[in-house]
Design a protein around this motif. Structure first.
Motif, PDB file in Angstrom:
ATOM      1  N   TYR A   1      -6.516   0.421   9.725  1.00 62.20           N
ATOM      2  CA  TYR A   1      -5.502   1.094   8.918  1.00 62.20           C
ATOM      3  C   TYR A   1      -4.432   0.089   8.481  1.00 62.20           C
ATOM      4  O   TYR A   1      -4.142  -0.863   9.206  1.00 62.20           O
ATOM      5  CB  TYR A   1      -4.853   2.230   9.693  1.00 62.20           C
ATOM      6  CG  TYR A   1      -5.778   3.377   9.993  1.00 62.20           C
ATOM      7  CD1 TYR A   1      -6.384   4.107   8.968  1.00 62.20           C
ATOM      8  CD2 TYR A   1      -6.046   3.758  11.312  1.00 62.20           C
ATOM      9  CE1 TYR A   1      -7.231   5.169   9.248  1.00 62.20           C
ATOM     10  CE2 TYR A   1      -6.885   4.817  11.604  1.00 62.20           C
ATOM     11  CZ  TYR A   1      -7.477   5.524  10.568  1.00 62.20           C
ATOM     12  OH  TYR A   1      -8.323   6.568  10.839  1.00 62.20           O
TER      13      TYR A   1
ATOM     14  N   GLN B   1       1.426   0.803  12.112  1.00 65.98           N
ATOM     15  CA  GLN B   1       0.187   1.150  11.427  1.00 65.98           C
ATOM     16  C   GLN B   1       0.292   2.566  10.864  1.00 65.98           C
ATOM     17  O   GLN B   1       0.891   3.443  11.495  1.00 65.98           O
ATOM     18  CB  GLN B   1      -0.987   1.053  12.410  1.00 65.98           C
ATOM     19  CG  GLN B   1      -2.356   1.160  11.776  1.00 65.98           C
ATOM     20  CD  GLN B   1      -3.469   1.127  12.803  1.00 65.98           C
ATOM     21  OE1 GLN B   1      -3.660   2.091  13.535  1.00 65.98           O
ATOM     22  NE2 GLN B   1      -4.195   0.023  12.851  1.00 65.98           N
TER      23      GLN B   1
ATOM     24  N   ALA C   1      -6.191   3.099  -3.147  1.00 67.21           N
ATOM     25  CA  ALA C   1      -7.362   3.850  -2.726  1.00 67.21           C
ATOM     26  C   ALA C   1      -8.249   2.964  -1.865  1.00 67.21           C
ATOM     27  O   ALA C   1      -8.110   1.743  -1.849  1.00 67.21           O
ATOM     28  CB  ALA C   1      -8.122   4.357  -3.945  1.00 67.21           C
TER      29      ALA C   1
ATOM     30  N   GLU D   1     -10.374   1.727   1.775  1.00 67.33           N
ATOM     31  CA  GLU D   1     -10.033   1.370   3.147  1.00 67.33           C
ATOM     32  C   GLU D   1     -10.036  -0.141   3.316  1.00 67.33           C
ATOM     33  O   GLU D   1     -10.644  -0.871   2.531  1.00 67.33           O
ATOM     34  CB  GLU D   1     -11.022   2.000   4.131  1.00 67.33           C
ATOM     35  CG  GLU D   1     -11.019   3.526   4.136  1.00 67.33           C
ATOM     36  CD  GLU D   1      -9.703   4.112   4.593  1.00 67.33           C
ATOM     37  OE1 GLU D   1      -8.968   3.425   5.343  1.00 67.33           O
ATOM     38  OE2 GLU D   1      -9.389   5.256   4.199  1.00 67.33           O
TER      39      GLU D   1
ATOM     40  N   TRP E   1       0.821  -1.208   0.000  1.00 75.24           N
ATOM     41  CA  TRP E   1       0.000   0.000   0.000  1.00 75.24           C
ATOM     42  C   TRP E   1       0.858   1.263   0.000  1.00 75.24           C
ATOM     43  O   TRP E   1       0.336   2.374  -0.062  1.00 75.24           O
ATOM     44  CB  TRP E   1      -0.917   0.013   1.222  1.00 75.24           C
ATOM     45  CG  TRP E   1      -2.136  -0.842   1.074  1.00 75.24           C
ATOM     46  CD1 TRP E   1      -2.190  -2.166   0.759  1.00 75.24           C
ATOM     47  CD2 TRP E   1      -3.483  -0.424   1.256  1.00 75.24           C
ATOM     48  NE1 TRP E   1      -3.481  -2.606   0.727  1.00 75.24           N
ATOM     49  CE2 TRP E   1      -4.307  -1.552   1.041  1.00 75.24           C
ATOM     50  CE3 TRP E   1      -4.087   0.773   1.595  1.00 75.24           C
ATOM     51  CZ2 TRP E   1      -5.690  -1.498   1.129  1.00 75.24           C
ATOM     52  CZ3 TRP E   1      -5.473   0.839   1.695  1.00 75.24           C
ATOM     53  CH2 TRP E   1      -6.261  -0.295   1.458  1.00 75.24           C
TER      54      TRP E   1
ATOM     55  N   THR F   1       2.801   8.076   1.778  1.00 73.15           N
ATOM     56  CA  THR F   1       1.694   8.230   0.840  1.00 73.15           C
ATOM     57  C   THR F   1       1.206   6.863   0.377  1.00 73.15           C
ATOM     58  O   THR F   1       1.998   6.013  -0.023  1.00 73.15           O
ATOM     59  CB  THR F   1       2.138   9.046  -0.380  1.00 73.15           C
ATOM     60  OG1 THR F   1       2.621  10.318   0.068  1.00 73.15           O
ATOM     61  CG2 THR F   1       0.975   9.256  -1.343  1.00 73.15           C
ATOM     62  N   ARG F   2      -0.097   6.661   0.424  1.00 74.97           N
ATOM     63  CA  ARG F   2      -0.673   5.395  -0.028  1.00 74.97           C
ATOM     64  C   ARG F   2      -0.626   5.268  -1.548  1.00 74.97           C
ATOM     65  O   ARG F   2      -0.804   6.243  -2.278  1.00 74.97           O
ATOM     66  CB  ARG F   2      -2.127   5.279   0.425  1.00 74.97           C
ATOM     67  CG  ARG F   2      -2.314   5.149   1.923  1.00 74.97           C
ATOM     68  CD  ARG F   2      -3.766   4.871   2.233  1.00 74.97           C
ATOM     69  NE  ARG F   2      -4.016   4.838   3.666  1.00 74.97           N
ATOM     70  CZ  ARG F   2      -5.198   4.540   4.205  1.00 74.97           C
ATOM     71  NH1 ARG F   2      -6.230   4.237   3.414  1.00 74.97           N
ATOM     72  NH2 ARG F   2      -5.356   4.530   5.511  1.00 74.97           N
TER      73      ARG F   2
ATOM     74  N   PRO G   1      -2.086   5.515   9.716  1.00 73.35           N
ATOM     75  CA  PRO G   1      -3.410   6.117   9.548  1.00 73.35           C
ATOM     76  C   PRO G   1      -3.473   6.991   8.300  1.00 73.35           C
ATOM     77  O   PRO G   1      -2.485   7.163   7.569  1.00 73.35           O
ATOM     78  CB  PRO G   1      -3.577   6.962  10.822  1.00 73.35           C
ATOM     79  CG  PRO G   1      -2.585   6.415  11.794  1.00 73.35           C
ATOM     80  CD  PRO G   1      -1.434   5.939  10.958  1.00 73.35           C
ATOM     81  N   SER G   2      -4.645   7.579   8.055  1.00 69.78           N
ATOM     82  CA  SER G   2      -4.865   8.330   6.824  1.00 69.78           C
ATOM     83  C   SER G   2      -3.928   9.534   6.695  1.00 69.78           C
ATOM     84  O   SER G   2      -3.624   9.963   5.581  1.00 69.78           O
ATOM     85  CB  SER G   2      -6.321   8.789   6.748  1.00 69.78           C
ATOM     86  OG  SER G   2      -6.669   9.543   7.905  1.00 69.78           O
ATOM     87  N   GLY G   3      -3.459  10.091   7.813  1.00 67.86           N
ATOM     88  CA  GLY G   3      -2.546  11.229   7.757  1.00 67.86           C
ATOM     89  C   GLY G   3      -1.137  10.873   7.353  1.00 67.86           C
ATOM     90  O   GLY G   3      -0.320  11.762   7.086  1.00 67.86           O
ATOM     91  N   GLY G   4      -0.790   9.564   7.337  1.00 67.03           N
ATOM     92  CA  GLY G   4       0.516   9.126   6.874  1.00 67.03           C
ATOM     93  C   GLY G   4       1.605   9.080   7.922  1.00 67.03           C
ATOM     94  O   GLY G   4       2.736   8.692   7.613  1.00 67.03           O
TER      95      GLY G   4
END
Length: 279
Positions: free
Chosen positions: A252, A232, A218, A220, A184, A214-215, A234-237
């Motif tokens: 995550y 882990q 796309a 979840e 990811w 950066t993912r 999270p969305s904030g990286g």
């Protein structure tokens, strides 16, 4: 009995934890610095897994009803008995507290967590085979507050001064095994980055501040199992390294798992962290 006169910001009862219950949603908990806990127990003649007290940064103050053999390991801190610095004839933090004596473990000058072992161990009730306080699930004894009274077991072993405290490093290089969701991200970005320990870290996880990952995917993930040392993202990286009181599932992606999280127990906010890949 021991009476807590000053509990400090976070002082808990800890042993080596309760592994083996993740299938029921129960994390392992236990001392963040297992090496320091084992060493303190050996100094006073306890078994390695006897329950001790784990303090955080500012220590704690205890009054002893009966005389006791005590050891303090982990973070470097001033230790006083009845307002006098303890003598260390063997070069270790091993000493006696007289009946009615007051032990004060002060603010850590290096490291974060001190471990206080008492001959006989802290004899609170076990929950699922452990006396550890789990700050996430609430299992085990409550975190200590001023006025808490703690029972002490009967000493049964001979003190041993074998072993040396671990070195507290100013910079950490953590070995990590990639997966299960390293696809990811671009793992090269993790190894090229330098992070700092965030002040928001706790017994659940060490939060890192630095370049965001950066993912490359796309969407979840559904929740899946996580283990001690999972990194882990999270969305904030900003990565989070899960520690002893971590959840057993998470949604995550986990980019990898740190092989040994013990050094993070003594890592103060601002400590530099880098990663290297394990074979």
């Amino acid at each position: 009995m021991i009476t807590v006169m000053r509990a400090g910001p976070l002082t808990t009862v800890q042993d080596l934890g309760r592994p083996g219950w993740a299938h029921l949603g129960v994390p392992r908990s236990g001392a963040l610095d297992g090496t320091a806990l084992r060493l303190a127990n050996r100094f006073v003649g306890n078994l390695d897994d006897a329950a001790c007290l784990e303090t955080t940064l500012l220590g704690c103050t205890l009054r002893f009803e009966h005389a006791a053999l005590v050891a303090v390991t982990g973070a470097v801190a001033q230790v006083d008995v009845d307002r006098r610095p303890v003598e260390r004839p063997y070069g270790h933090q091993l000493f006696e507290v007289p009946a009615g004596g007051v032990l004060d473990v002060g603010q850590a000058s290096r490291g974060v967590r001190s471990y206080i072992a008492v001959a006989g161990g802290i004899a609170v009730e076990q929950v699922l085979g452990s006396r550890s306080t789990d700050t996430l699930s609430g299992l085990g004894p409550e975190r200590l507050t001023d006025g808490t009274v703690l029972p002490v077991g009967v000493p049964s072993g001979a003190p041993s001064l074998v072993g040396e405290p671990a070195r507290i490093a100013g910079e950490l290089v953590l070995g990590i095994r990639l997966g299960p969701r390293d696809d990811w991200f671009d793992p090269a970005a993790l190894f090229a980055s330098t992070y700092d320990i965030s002040p928001l870290s706790n017994r659940i996880g060490a939060r890192l501040a630095g370049p965001a990952l950066t993912r490359t995917h796309a969407g979840e993930l559904p929740s899946e199992g996580v283990v001690l040392g999972s990194v882990q993202v999270p969305s904030g990286g900003q990565p989070i390294i899960f520690l002893a009181d971590h959840p057993t599932t998470g949604g995550y992606p986990v980019i990898g798992v740190v092989g040994d999280v013990t050094p993070l127990a003594q890592a103060r906010p601002g400590t530099t962290v880098r990663f290297r890949e394990l074979d």
